[in-house]
Design a protein around this motif. Structure first.
Motif, PDB file in Angstrom:
ATOM      1  N   ILE A 191       9.110  -0.391  -1.745  1.00 34.75           N
ATOM      2  CA  ILE A 191       8.218   0.771  -1.734  1.00 34.75           C
ATOM      3  C   ILE A 191       8.390   1.588  -3.019  1.00 34.75           C
ATOM      4  N   ALA A 192       9.614   1.686  -3.500  1.00 36.21           N
ATOM      5  CA  ALA A 192       9.845   2.408  -4.758  1.00 36.21           C
ATOM      6  C   ALA A 192       9.131   1.697  -5.917  1.00 36.21           C
ATOM      7  N   GLU A 193       9.217   0.372  -5.912  1.00 34.41           N
ATOM      8  CA  GLU A 193       8.539  -0.428  -6.946  1.00 34.41           C
ATOM      9  C   GLU A 193       7.016  -0.196  -6.913  1.00 34.41           C
ATOM     10  N   LEU A 194       6.450  -0.253  -5.713  1.00 37.59           N
ATOM     11  CA  LEU A 194       5.001  -0.037  -5.578  1.00 37.59           C
ATOM     12  C   LEU A 194       4.637   1.377  -6.017  1.00 37.59           C
ATOM     13  N   ALA A 195       5.478   2.344  -5.670  1.00 36.61           N
ATOM     14  CA  ALA A 195       5.196   3.740  -6.009  1.00 36.61           C
ATOM     15  C   ALA A 195       5.136   3.934  -7.522  1.00 36.61           C
ATOM     16  N   ARG A 196       6.013   3.263  -8.265  1.00 38.91           N
ATOM     17  CA  ARG A 196       6.005   3.397  -9.733  1.00 38.91           C
ATOM     18  C   ARG A 196       4.673   2.879 -10.292  1.00 38.91           C
ATOM     19  N   ARG A 197       4.178   1.768  -9.740  1.00 36.79           N
ATOM     20  CA  ARG A 197       2.886   1.234 -10.218  1.00 36.79           C
ATOM     21  C   ARG A 197       1.744   2.186  -9.873  1.00 36.79           C
ATOM     22  N   GLU A 231      -1.344   0.449   4.501  1.00 39.16           N
ATOM     23  CA  GLU A 231      -1.237  -0.392   5.692  1.00 39.16           C
ATOM     24  C   GLU A 231       0.137  -1.036   5.796  1.00 39.16           C
ATOM     25  N   ASP A 232       0.515  -1.342   7.018  1.00 38.58           N
ATOM     26  CA  ASP A 232       1.764  -2.075   7.220  1.00 38.58           C
ATOM     27  C   ASP A 232       1.571  -3.563   6.962  1.00 38.58           C
ATOM     28  N   ILE A 233       0.455  -4.131   7.495  1.00 34.65           N
ATOM     29  CA  ILE A 233       0.331  -5.590   7.415  1.00 34.65           C
ATOM     30  C   ILE A 233      -1.131  -6.032   7.326  1.00 34.65           C
ATOM     31  N   ILE A 234      -1.328  -7.093   6.555  1.00 39.42           N
ATOM     32  CA  ILE A 234      -2.607  -7.801   6.556  1.00 39.42           C
ATOM     33  C   ILE A 234      -2.326  -9.158   7.176  1.00 39.42           C
ATOM     34  N   ASP A 235      -2.940  -9.411   8.304  1.00 36.28           N
ATOM     35  CA  ASP A 235      -2.700 -10.650   9.046  1.00 36.28           C
ATOM     36  C   ASP A 235      -3.950 -11.511   8.894  1.00 36.28           C
ATOM     37  N   SER A 236      -4.911 -11.413   9.806  1.00 35.38           N
ATOM     38  CA  SER A 236      -6.172 -12.141   9.623  1.00 35.38           C
ATOM     39  C   SER A 236      -6.989 -11.537   8.479  1.00 35.38           C
ATOM     40  N   ILE A 288      -6.140  -0.841  -1.855  1.00 36.50           N
ATOM     41  CA  ILE A 288      -5.299  -1.099  -0.689  1.00 36.50           C
ATOM     42  C   ILE A 288      -3.847  -1.275  -1.099  1.00 36.50           C
ATOM     43  N   CYS A 289      -2.963  -0.623  -0.352  1.00 37.41           N
ATOM     44  CA  CYS A 289      -1.532  -0.861  -0.472  1.00 37.41           C
ATOM     45  C   CYS A 289      -1.054  -1.358   0.889  1.00 37.41           C
ATOM     46  N   ALA A 290      -0.545  -2.571   0.938  1.00 35.03           N
ATOM     47  CA  ALA A 290      -0.060  -3.136   2.203  1.00 35.03           C
ATOM     48  C   ALA A 290       1.353  -3.657   2.013  1.00 35.03           C
ATOM     49  N   LEU A 291       2.248  -3.265   2.888  1.00 40.54           N
ATOM     50  CA  LEU A 291       3.639  -3.697   2.740  1.00 40.54           C
ATOM     51  C   LEU A 291       3.774  -5.201   2.948  1.00 40.54           C
ATOM     52  N   LEU A 292       3.045  -5.749   3.927  1.00 42.83           N
ATOM     53  CA  LEU A 292       3.185  -7.172   4.258  1.00 42.83           C
ATOM     54  C   LEU A 292       1.836  -7.864   4.239  1.00 42.83           C
ATOM     55  N   ARG A 293       1.868  -9.144   3.896  1.00 43.14           N
ATOM     56  CA  ARG A 293       0.654  -9.955   4.019  1.00 43.14           C
ATOM     57  C   ARG A 293       1.060 -11.356   4.451  1.00 43.14           C
ATOM     58  N   LYS A 294       0.256 -11.925   5.361  1.00 44.92           N
ATOM     59  CA  LYS A 294       0.498 -13.304   5.818  1.00 44.92           C
ATOM     60  C   LYS A 294      -0.598 -14.189   5.229  1.00 44.92           C
ATOM     61  N   PRO A 295      -0.351 -14.816   4.078  1.00 42.51           N
ATOM     62  CA  PRO A 295      -1.404 -15.609   3.422  1.00 42.51           C
ATOM     63  C   PRO A 295      -1.930 -16.726   4.322  1.00 42.51           C
ATOM     64  N   GLY A 336       3.413  -5.612  -0.895  1.00 43.41           N
ATOM     65  CA  GLY A 336       4.871  -5.629  -0.834  1.00 43.41           C
ATOM     66  C   GLY A 336       5.428  -7.031  -0.754  1.00 43.41           C
ATOM     67  N   PHE A 337       5.346  -7.639   0.416  1.00 39.31           N
ATOM     68  CA  PHE A 337       5.922  -8.969   0.645  1.00 39.31           C
ATOM     69  C   PHE A 337       4.888  -9.903   1.262  1.00 39.31           C
ATOM     70  N   GLN A 338       4.913 -11.155   0.839  1.00 38.13           N
ATOM     71  CA  GLN A 338       4.176 -12.191   1.556  1.00 38.13           C
ATOM     72  C   GLN A 338       5.132 -12.790   2.579  1.00 38.13           C
ATOM     73  N   ILE A 339       4.672 -12.922   3.811  1.00 42.88           N
ATOM     74  CA  ILE A 339       5.567 -13.424   4.873  1.00 42.88           C
ATOM     75  C   ILE A 339       4.919 -14.616   5.587  1.00 42.88           C
ATOM     76  N   PRO A 340       5.748 -15.417   6.277  1.00 42.82           N
ATOM     77  CA  PRO A 340       5.203 -16.558   7.012  1.00 42.82           C
ATOM     78  C   PRO A 340       4.345 -16.119   8.189  1.00 42.82           C
ATOM     79  N   ASN A 341       3.580 -17.050   8.710  1.00 40.32           N
ATOM     80  CA  ASN A 341       2.661 -16.764   9.807  1.00 40.32           C
ATOM     81  C   ASN A 341       3.397 -16.696  11.148  1.00 40.32           C
ATOM     82  N   ALA A 342       4.165 -15.613  11.325  1.00 40.05           N
ATOM     83  CA  ALA A 342       4.898 -15.401  12.580  1.00 40.05           C
ATOM     84  C   ALA A 342       4.693 -13.948  12.972  1.00 40.05           C
ATOM     85  N   PHE A 343       4.794 -13.657  14.258  1.00 38.52           N
ATOM     86  CA  PHE A 343       4.571 -12.281  14.702  1.00 38.52           C
ATOM     87  C   PHE A 343       5.816 -11.447  14.419  1.00 38.52           C
TER      88      PHE A 343
END
Ligand SMILES: O=P(O)(O)OC[C@H]1O[C@H](OP(=O)(O)OP(=O)(O)O)[C@H](O)[C@@H]1O
Ligand SMILES: [Mg+2]
Length: 183
Positions: free
Chosen positions: A24-30, A103-108, A129-136, A149-156
């Protein structure tokens, strides 16, 4: 349910509290660089984005305003219904405003692609858009996310604002929910 019981419902911890705060600190600087000299309106998407919004807003050395919207496409399940409903609308007029959706997450992607279009149609000067997580691997529509923020695997996942049936939002790390919890 005490705090240790929450950890027992997780299959694994994916991202720790410290990793979240560093990101979040990294994103804030940008964001500070990109919006220097501007008056930015942060739009948080209730309820999941509450923690990201609280931490990002305090990390930003910019004169920001905050507003909130509640939209829901999930109800109490783990699959998006695809139907986005406005549960609470903004208080602000968006005409001429520079808007950053938090946003916290981009899922679908269904929630954010709908929301971005909705906010753009209200006359905002820009909507990013600023989203902490995304599930590609879960994307049903492609959403252009400027601050990811982070790309994460397709898990809940749960924690740091993310819920399953309204629980686990106060878990400080982000973890994968164990399937036995929702099976
Ligand atoms: O990319 P999508 O598949 O549309 O999913 C992402 C959306 O789903 C979650 O919200 P939810 O509807 O669960 O509401 P909540 O924030 O109150 O938990 C999350 O906070 C996003 O807003
Ligand atoms: Mg939810």
């Amino acid at each position: 349910m005490d705090y240790q019981d929450i950890a027992a419902d997780l299959e694994s911890v994916l991202i720790t509290e410290d990793e979240i705060h560093a990101k979040i600190a990294e994103l804030a600087r940008r964001i500070e660089t990109d919006y220097a000299g501007e008056k930015l309106l942060l739009v948080g998407v209730l309820k999941g984005a509450v923690m990201v919004m609280a931490d990002l807003a305090r990390e930003l050395h910019l004169p920001i305003e905050m507003d909130w919207m509640a939209v829901s496409s999930y109800g109490s399940g783990t699959q998006s219904s695809g139907v986005v409903r406005i549960l609470k609308d903004l208080d602000s007029d968006l005409h001429g405003r520079k808007v950053l959706i938090v946003e916290d997450i981009i899922d679908s992607g269904l929630t954010l692609s709908w929301l971005r279009g909705n906010l753009e149609s209200r006359g905002a000067e820009s909507v990013e858009i600023c989203a902490l997580l995304r599930k590609p691997d879960a994307a049903k529509v492609i959403v252009d996310v400027k601050y990811e923020g982070f790309q994460i695997p397709n898990a809940f996942v749960v924690g740091y604002g993310l819920d399953y049936a309204e629980k686990y939002r106060n878990f400080r790390d982000i973890g994968v929910l164990a399937p036995h919890v929702y099976a």
